[in-house]
Motif scaffolding. Sequence first.
Motif, PDB file in Angstrom:
ATOM      1  N   LEU A 264       0.904  -1.312  -0.091  1.00  0.00           N
ATOM      2  CA  LEU A 264       0.102   0.071   0.052  1.00  0.00           C
ATOM      3  C   LEU A 264       0.635   1.226  -0.029  1.00  0.00           C
ATOM      4  O   LEU A 264       1.781   1.520   0.521  1.00  0.00           O
ATOM      5  CB  LEU A 264      -0.787   0.151   1.118  1.00  0.00           C
ATOM      6  N   GLY A 265       0.596   2.291  -0.494  1.00  0.00           N
ATOM      7  CA  GLY A 265       1.107   3.638  -0.796  1.00  0.00           C
ATOM      8  C   GLY A 265       0.180   4.653  -0.909  1.00  0.00           C
ATOM      9  O   GLY A 265      -0.907   4.360  -0.463  1.00  0.00           O
ATOM     10  N   PRO A 266       0.204   5.899  -0.960  1.00  0.00           N
ATOM     11  CA  PRO A 266      -0.567   7.012  -0.800  1.00  0.00           C
ATOM     12  C   PRO A 266      -1.661   6.805  -1.944  1.00  0.00           C
ATOM     13  O   PRO A 266      -1.365   6.588  -3.093  1.00  0.00           O
ATOM     14  CB  PRO A 266       0.370   8.470  -1.259  1.00  0.00           C
ATOM     15  N   GLY A 267      -2.938   6.973  -1.308  1.00  0.00           N
ATOM     16  CA  GLY A 267      -3.921   6.813  -2.361  1.00  0.00           C
ATOM     17  C   GLY A 267      -4.375   5.393  -2.599  1.00  0.00           C
ATOM     18  O   GLY A 267      -5.244   5.406  -3.231  1.00  0.00           O
ATOM     19  N   SER A 268      -3.846   4.418  -2.317  1.00  0.00           N
ATOM     20  CA  SER A 268      -3.963   3.148  -2.702  1.00  0.00           C
ATOM     21  C   SER A 268      -5.596   2.581  -2.090  1.00  0.00           C
ATOM     22  O   SER A 268      -5.828   3.108  -1.358  1.00  0.00           O
ATOM     23  CB  SER A 268      -3.060   1.886  -1.985  1.00  0.00           C
ATOM     24  N   ARG A 269      -5.783   1.707  -2.938  1.00  0.00           N
ATOM     25  CA  ARG A 269      -7.521   1.286  -2.749  1.00  0.00           C
ATOM     26  C   ARG A 269      -7.096  -0.203  -2.623  1.00  0.00           C
ATOM     27  O   ARG A 269      -6.475  -0.695  -3.376  1.00  0.00           O
ATOM     28  CB  ARG A 269      -8.340   1.753  -3.658  1.00  0.00           C
TER      29      ARG A 269
END
Length: 155
Positions: A48-53
Amino acid sequence: MAKNQVSRSVVIDAPAERIFRILSDARRHHEFDGSGTVRRATAGAESLGPGSRFAMDMRMGVPYRIANRVVEYEENRLIGWRHFGPHIWRWRLEPLDDGTTRVTETFDYTRLPVAYILLGYPARNARGIEQTLPRLKRLAEEGGAPAADTAEDTG
């Protein structure tokens, strides 16, 4: 503690990077979840990273699926996500001088309606956090290797 937040901390004898790898892989959330509600990741779960869904199969009385989005992110230090509700699950990692890491899990319900509070969710989430942190500690201190059943089940 801030108003309308439930937080608990634990010191883990592991580097922040190892702990963060576990937290940022949603396929692993069932391994340390102490609430008993997380079943498995179903989509978009690895790294997961920034903005991951990502989506999770859950169970709270009845099974359901929930879609989440990462809304706070600082690599190896902070990750937070939310779903359609306004509350945020947040993990803050603080490396300590002796090589350990203080991990704080927070359930931030600042923008939730009063009904949610009256239904007892903050207290329930506090109990879940108190069960989760020792599980995460054990997992990270054992080296953080995934359990055999961590792979996503696509069936």
